[in-house]
Design a protein around this motif. Sequence first.
Motif, PDB file in Angstrom:
ATOM      1  N   ILE A   1       0.851  -1.203   0.000  1.00 34.98           N
ATOM      2  CA  ILE A   1       0.000   0.000   0.000  1.00 34.98           C
ATOM      3  C   ILE A   1       0.879   1.243   0.000  1.00 34.98           C
ATOM      4  O   ILE A   1       2.071   1.174   0.292  1.00 34.98           O
ATOM      5  CB  ILE A   1      -0.968   0.029   1.196  1.00 34.98           C
ATOM      6  CG1 ILE A   1      -0.214   0.003   2.534  1.00 34.98           C
ATOM      7  CG2 ILE A   1      -1.960  -1.100   1.122  1.00 34.98           C
ATOM      8  CD1 ILE A   1      -1.108   0.196   3.740  1.00 34.98           C
TER       9      ILE A   1
ATOM     10  N   GLU B   1      -5.363   3.120   8.995  1.00 32.47           N
ATOM     11  CA  GLU B   1      -5.477   2.474   7.691  1.00 32.47           C
ATOM     12  C   GLU B   1      -4.465   1.339   7.568  1.00 32.47           C
ATOM     13  O   GLU B   1      -4.783   0.253   7.070  1.00 32.47           O
ATOM     14  CB  GLU B   1      -5.244   3.511   6.582  1.00 32.47           C
ATOM     15  CG  GLU B   1      -5.937   3.159   5.289  1.00 32.47           C
ATOM     16  CD  GLU B   1      -5.682   4.175   4.196  1.00 32.47           C
ATOM     17  OE1 GLU B   1      -5.587   5.387   4.492  1.00 32.47           O
ATOM     18  OE2 GLU B   1      -5.566   3.733   3.044  1.00 32.47           O
TER      19      GLU B   1
ATOM     20  N   ASP C   1      -5.655   8.683  11.211  1.00 24.61           N
ATOM     21  CA  ASP C   1      -6.385   8.026  10.114  1.00 24.61           C
ATOM     22  C   ASP C   1      -5.433   7.128   9.312  1.00 24.61           C
ATOM     23  O   ASP C   1      -5.785   5.991   8.963  1.00 24.61           O
ATOM     24  CB  ASP C   1      -6.997   9.065   9.161  1.00 24.61           C
ATOM     25  CG  ASP C   1      -8.094   9.876   9.815  1.00 24.61           C
ATOM     26  OD1 ASP C   1      -8.200  11.084   9.530  1.00 24.61           O
ATOM     27  OD2 ASP C   1      -8.845   9.300  10.629  1.00 24.61           O
ATOM     28  N   MET C   2      -4.250   7.641   9.023  1.00 29.02           N
ATOM     29  CA  MET C   2      -3.308   6.873   8.207  1.00 29.02           C
ATOM     30  C   MET C   2      -2.771   5.673   8.991  1.00 29.02           C
ATOM     31  O   MET C   2      -2.625   4.582   8.432  1.00 29.02           O
ATOM     32  CB  MET C   2      -2.169   7.782   7.731  1.00 29.02           C
ATOM     33  CG  MET C   2      -2.664   8.852   6.755  1.00 29.02           C
ATOM     34  SD  MET C   2      -1.429  10.053   6.307  1.00 29.02           S
ATOM     35  CE  MET C   2      -0.350   9.074   5.320  1.00 29.02           C
TER      36      MET C   2
ATOM     37  N   LYS D   1      -3.184  -0.271  10.080  1.00 27.71           N
ATOM     38  CA  LYS D   1      -3.649  -1.303  11.021  1.00 27.71           C
ATOM     39  C   LYS D   1      -4.740  -2.154  10.398  1.00 27.71           C
ATOM     40  O   LYS D   1      -4.744  -3.390  10.526  1.00 27.71           O
ATOM     41  CB  LYS D   1      -4.183  -0.615  12.285  1.00 27.71           C
ATOM     42  CG  LYS D   1      -4.697  -1.562  13.351  1.00 27.71           C
ATOM     43  CD  LYS D   1      -5.217  -0.779  14.530  1.00 27.71           C
ATOM     44  CE  LYS D   1      -5.873  -1.673  15.543  1.00 27.71           C
ATOM     45  NZ  LYS D   1      -6.397  -0.896  16.688  1.00 27.71           N
ATOM     46  N   GLU D   2      -5.658  -1.501   9.674  1.00 28.43           N
ATOM     47  CA  GLU D   2      -6.763  -2.219   9.033  1.00 28.43           C
ATOM     48  C   GLU D   2      -6.245  -3.254   8.050  1.00 28.43           C
ATOM     49  O   GLU D   2      -6.711  -4.405   8.020  1.00 28.43           O
ATOM     50  CB  GLU D   2      -7.594  -1.189   8.272  1.00 28.43           C
ATOM     51  CG  GLU D   2      -9.078  -1.299   8.459  1.00 28.43           C
ATOM     52  CD  GLU D   2      -9.781  -0.213   7.672  1.00 28.43           C
ATOM     53  OE1 GLU D   2     -10.042   0.850   8.273  1.00 28.43           O
ATOM     54  OE2 GLU D   2     -10.044  -0.449   6.491  1.00 28.43           O
ATOM     55  N   VAL D   3      -5.272  -2.827   7.230  1.00 29.05           N
ATOM     56  CA  VAL D   3      -4.717  -3.729   6.213  1.00 29.05           C
ATOM     57  C   VAL D   3      -4.000  -4.896   6.889  1.00 29.05           C
ATOM     58  O   VAL D   3      -4.130  -6.052   6.476  1.00 29.05           O
ATOM     59  CB  VAL D   3      -3.745  -2.960   5.281  1.00 29.05           C
ATOM     60  CG1 VAL D   3      -3.033  -3.906   4.335  1.00 29.05           C
ATOM     61  CG2 VAL D   3      -4.496  -1.911   4.495  1.00 29.05           C
TER      62      VAL D   3
END
Lengths: 241, 192
Positions: free
Chosen positions: A88, A112, A108-109, A114-116
């Motif tokens: 990413i 993001e 937010d970044m 962490k989500e991936v």
Amino acid sequence: MKRIKSGINGIDILLQGGLPEKRTVLLSGSCGTGKSIFAAHFINQGLSMGENCVYVTFEESAHNLIDNLGSIGMNFEAMEKAGKLKIIGGAIGNIKFFKEKTKASAKDMAEEIKEVVLEIKAKRIVLDSLNLFLMLFDTDTERRHAMAELSSVFENISCTTIMTCEVKEGTRDLSWYGFEEFVVDGVISLYRVPFENMFERAVSVIKMRGINHSPNIVALQIRDDGIHVFPTKAPFHKIFG
Amino acid sequence: MRKWFNNIFIYACVIALVSCISFFLISGSLSLMAFSGEMFYYSLEFWRIITFPFIHVDIGHLLQNIAAIGVITFLAYEVNLGAAIYLGSFFTASLLIALVAGAVVPAIIIAGLSMGIYAIIGAISIKGSNFIPKKIIIPLFAAAVFIEPVVSMFEASVVRSSAFHMIGFILGIAFIITVKQAVPKRRVLAPA
């Protein structure tokens, strides 16, 4: 403490077993010292052991990264298609554009990423490079806050992380902004020093919390098949003389 | 420095202040401003849906709720709940419980901050799950709600208020989950 293989045999010997698991390591060095290739070895090792990995790049697009690493025999494209690797990010200009467009914060970044990581249950993360990520923020306070958010996320997700960091050429700095090395668990420094008619490369482990490691500066070479570290061989030059 | 409108301590102080003013300075506040289905739906006294959270039955009820909102506000600050979720869960839960309970049992009188407080606790249990796992915090708060009815030997008014607290807690959880899903995620590294 459990250790994991870095993908470079000589580094594992310097660390007397490998990188400490679930810790964050800063890989610092000036331009051309081999930081990205080192990080790629780390990911490649994880993939070869069946671990899912995330590569966060701010240096180049995923496509260019895959092409460049393919030339040294690392087939990240197949792994990405198989869902074992997520790349990413992208060129810093694009990231900056999206950040401004979405008014995203550091949190937010970090979330993001962490989500991936949680999505593919990754065990290894590379962030290449930390100073480019911090460059997305305008003030020193914002950068420190961004670093704190990132560190908090990496601590919570229990992955082994390598963050590359460029330093100014010809200095003994360990980071670009001067605080990154204090937040991480370990620092590995890559050097590139002129010797006769060429640049010679070297590596040393500056700090690694919780484990014994070699304090030596040892020779490092980048060959067609990647990085080779010679843990018993000093570089041919005086590095600090 | 946080912008003032995102400062939940200011909102907590305002809520406490309004509750105190209603109790001490407005005589007959309970009859004038508490909520019941009869007064709202039949007598069309619509202001009651806004005023009832700030009305209290007695000084003990008032002090209990003010202390609770103080503690909860610090917890909300710790988990960075944000003013929008703090106020949204507080008022949404209070509103929904009053409207539904008032329609089902029009005679009962509803007053006090506690439904909103339990809604904030519900939201904190989700937002703070990084620090305290959901499988611990949710049963813990749920158990706290049921202690009072047991101790009071299931007295009707206590059972009713505990039921409202429990519903408030659940509505707080539902509110924060709904908001999280409704607000589009800001994607920078892997834009859609």
